[in-house]
Design a protein around this motif. Structure first.
Motif, mmCIF file in Angstrom:
data_model
loop_
_atom_site.group_PDB
_atom_site.id
_atom_site.type_symbol
_atom_site.label_atom_id
_atom_site.label_comp_id
_atom_site.label_asym_id
_atom_site.label_seq_id
_atom_site.Cartn_x
_atom_site.Cartn_y
_atom_site.Cartn_z
ATOM 1 N N LEU A 462 0.827 -1.204 0.000
ATOM 2 C CA LEU A 462 0.000 0.000 0.000
ATOM 3 C C LEU A 462 0.865 1.258 0.000
ATOM 4 O O LEU A 462 0.362 2.366 -0.157
ATOM 5 C CB LEU A 462 -0.907 0.014 1.238
ATOM 6 N N THR A 463 2.168 1.052 0.161
ATOM 7 C CA THR A 463 3.104 2.175 0.208
ATOM 8 C C THR A 463 3.890 2.206 -1.094
ATOM 9 O O THR A 463 4.362 1.166 -1.562
ATOM 10 C CB THR A 463 4.092 1.995 1.380
ATOM 11 N N ALA A 464 4.029 3.382 -1.665
ATOM 12 C CA ALA A 464 4.798 3.501 -2.905
ATOM 13 C C ALA A 464 6.253 3.132 -2.658
ATOM 14 O O ALA A 464 6.820 3.450 -1.611
ATOM 15 C CB ALA A 464 4.700 4.920 -3.452
ATOM 16 N N LEU A 465 6.855 2.488 -3.636
ATOM 17 C CA LEU A 465 8.229 2.032 -3.491
ATOM 18 C C LEU A 465 9.206 3.207 -3.511
ATOM 19 O O LEU A 465 10.091 3.307 -2.664
ATOM 20 C CB LEU A 465 8.563 1.065 -4.633
ATOM 21 N N ASP A 466 9.008 4.096 -4.493
ATOM 22 C CA ASP A 466 9.937 5.215 -4.611
ATOM 23 C C ASP A 466 9.286 6.465 -4.036
ATOM 24 O O ASP A 466 8.117 6.734 -4.289
ATOM 25 C CB ASP A 466 10.332 5.432 -6.068
#
Lengths: 488, 186
Positions: A462-466
């Motif tokens: 659910l969290t963006a990688l970059d």
């Protein structure tokens, strides 16, 4: 100022016009429809997972709210015309927790003559009492109809007419005597030390001075059953309760259940997907030039050189888990895992190291030409929190759903820097703490000391990688195996 | 053609509007893609990929410029990415920083051939020359921008372009000469 030659070339090229082939538009149309559907699914997937998980949790917690300490008993009355039958290899789904009211004969002991089917009353033993059905007598055996409840025994074999093969044994309780006509509760008669679940065939009762008839608790076919409800034969506690002569509740008080520890191993593939922001593509950002404006300034095209697509790579994980049973079908699972994820991209050749940000740390950099494969590796320590719900009553098929906090401990991943048009290796550009949704199915194999569960799983971040572009989200799917440590 | 209404209908997902937009711009855009690639099949692949991006980013177009220009920019960048992704092109896009022999850019011969002939000549250039020539001479990029796209120096881009231009002029002259010879022969 362009030369005349360049102007001529430009003018000539504007005259050029081709007609694309028909399949081009068809493929474009397919991709437009497909991508919209996929993005719709990705958008709704985490929400669906949470709703499903919440619904199942609520349902499971409310399921046994009123019947947590339910007690199940059954009363079975013997049929007039039936004989206690031998048990061969049948496990007929016996009725643990049942009580049987069996009328007792005047004669404490009866034997069946395997040859003639006649019964010969035996002298009573002061230390034994016989719980026998009145139908043991040969005359009645001959006349009576045996009720078959799915059993394979024949009438003849039950009678023993001309057949020495099997003879019936009914359990007896030493020291317990009964008065004629008195119905004795089965549970008071059975002595757990005496009961043999498997039938012990007796060759000839004539050879034995005292007829010993043991009735297995697993052979209720002889009796007409008044069932009060289904009994879970897999619930060993309930079976044990019959043997001990007491009736114990089938449902335990799960609030006092202990934690079980175990190991978990998983393997599969991982990769990245574009996030929920449907306004972005992987590489392009375009701005519009005003009407009649000169060619766009350089800044607009600086970003036209975008990162390559990410490809799936192997993913695996291992760790410890702790499981606590909340009720009959719901369990809470947590633990600590190591998780490895990877995704491949194509980069150019290695460039001189660059100082990144405001620090003097030099990082590896690669040109944007897509000529070689580069594997971006992500190492996580994962803390999962999940609920495990048994979908089917009689089958150990579970669905597991939850979330996991994953802390990135190491990575060699590169990110694309639009300004320099380079791939730069910089750990700080990636979100170190990530929240993943976790969904899986598993089937448990009841191995004695180490129950094993195996099944597919899928994880989605659910969290963006970059941290910069917020476009890529990690996911992983594969097969998970869990081994629990059972106490002896 | 009312582009505003067309774009609005496309954004609503109307298939007929999307087809109309495609039909209107596909021909010229295919020409753009054709100049960057070595085959019509590759050109159509770039066209297809480019139009998918057009439809997915159409909401970003605010009518501050021409729709055709906006779509063309998408096609160019798609073509460049296509060249970088495909090994048969990307290998030849490895520009060296070696100093090439400086070629004079003063000649401005008259172009007498047809558009397709000229396009085919451009496509015969090595991929590196071909791409830089397209970007500088036709799309209007300067050498600084080209250098950043390919990770090369401005001087490298300049010299590569000079070589490409000289080669093209040489071929055009040869072609003109051949045409004259055949005309005399008749």
């Amino acid at each position: 100022m362009q030369n005349e030659f360049e102007k001529q070339v430009k003018q000539k090229m504007e005259e050029l016009d081709f007609v694309p082939s028909t399949p081009v538009w068809q493929k474009i149309e397919e991709q437009i429809r497909h991508k919209k559907d996929r993005r719709r699914i990705i958008f709704w997937l985490p929400l669906l997972l949470l709703l499903t998980g919440g619904g199942i949790t609520w349902f499971a917690l409310n399921e046994n709210k009123s019947g947590k300490m339910a007690v199940e008993t059954q009363t079975i009355e013997p049929a007039q015309s039936s004989l206690p039958k031998t048990s061969t290899n049948e496990t007929t789904g016996s009725i643990p927790g049942t009580t049987r009211n069996i009328p007792v004969e005047n004669t404490p002991v009866a034997e069946i003559n395997g040859q003639s089917g006649e019964t010969t009353p035996m002298p009573s033993s002061p230390n034994s009492s016989i719980v026998a059905n009145e139908n043991i007598q040969a005359e009645r055996v001959q006349k009576n109809q045996f009720k078959k409840n799915g059993g394979s025994r024949s009438r003849e074999s039950s009678r023993g007419l001309g057949n020495k093969k099997e003879e019936h044994i009914i359990a007896f309780n030493q020291g317990n005597t009964s008065k004629p006509g008195q119905s004795i509760s089965r549970e008071t008669v059975v002595n757990e030390n005496e009961v043999n679940r498997k039938l012990e065939p007796v060759k000839s009762l004539q050879e034995d001075t005292a007829a010993r008839i043991i009735e297995t608790v697993n052979n209720p076919q002889d009796f007409v059953e008044k069932k009060t409800g289904p009994v879970d034969v897999e619930n060993n506690d309930a079976v044990d309760s019959v043997l001990t002569g007491t009736v114990t509740p089938i449902a335990k008080n799960f609030g006092k259940s202990k934690w079980k520890l175990g190991l978990v191993v998983k393997a599969g593939v991982s990769g990245t997907v574009e996030g929920l922001d449907i306004n972005t593509t992987k590489s392009m950002e375009f701005q519009n030039a005003p009407n009649n404006a000169p060619p766009p300034p350089p800044a607009l095209y600086r970003r036209s050189y975008g990162p390559s697509e990410m490809k799936n790579m192997v993913s695996f994980g291992a760790g410890f888990l702790a499981r606590k049973q909340l009720n009959k079908r719901l369990a809470f699972v947590t633990g600590l895992h190591y998780q490895y994820m990877a995704a491949s991209t194509r980069v150019g050749y290695k460039r001189p190291s660059l100082a990144t940000g405001n620090t003097s740390n030099f990082q590896d950099a690669y040109s944007a030409l897509a000529v070689v494969d580069y594997t971006n590796r992500f190492h996580f320590i994962s803390l999962p929190l999940a609920m495990d719900f048994q979908l089917l009553k009689r089958k150990p098929l579970n669905i597991q759903f939850g979330v996991a906090y994953q802390q990135m401990v190491a990575t060699n991943a590169v990110y694309f820097d639009y300004a320099s048009q380079l791939y730069i290796k910089d750990k700080d550009q990636f979100s170190s703490g990530q929240i993943f949704t976790d969904l899986g199915l598993n089937y448990s194999f009841p191995v004695k000391k180490f129950p094993v569960s195996i099944g597919p799983y899928v994880q989605y971040s659910l969290t963006a990688l970059d941290e910069n572009s917020k476009k890529q989200y990690l996911y992983s799917l594969g097969l998970k195996t869990t081994i629990l440590f059972q106490k002896k | 053609m009312d582009y505003q209404a067309l774009v609005k209908d496309c954004l609503k997902g109307k298939p007929a509007a999307q087809k109309q937009l495609y039909d209107h711009f596909a021909g010229p855009m295919l020409s753009v893609c054709y100049r960057y690639t070595k085959s019509m099949a590759d050109a159509e692949d770039v066209l297809q990929e480019g139009f998918v991006k057009v439809f997915f980013n159409l909401h970003q177009f605010k009518f501050q410029g021409e729709l055709g220009g906006w779509i063309r920019r998408i096609m160019v960048t798609t073509a460049i990415n296509f060249l970088k992704r495909n090994l048969r092109y990307s290998i030849e896009l490895m520009f060296t920083d070696d100093h090439l022999h400086v070629v004079s850019n003063e000649s401005n011969p008259e172009i007498k051939m047809e558009a397709k002939e000229l396009a085919d000549l451009i496509r015969q250039l090595p991929p590196g020359y071909q791409t830089i020539f397209n970007l500088y001479a036709i799309e209007g990029f300067n050498h600084v921008e080209i250098g950043k796209i390919f990770g090369i120096k401005e001087s490298t881009s300049r010299s590569q372009y000079a070589r490409a231009r000289a080669l093209l002029i040489q071929w055009m002259d040869k072609k003109n000469l051949d045409v004259k010879k055949s005309a005399y022969a008749k």
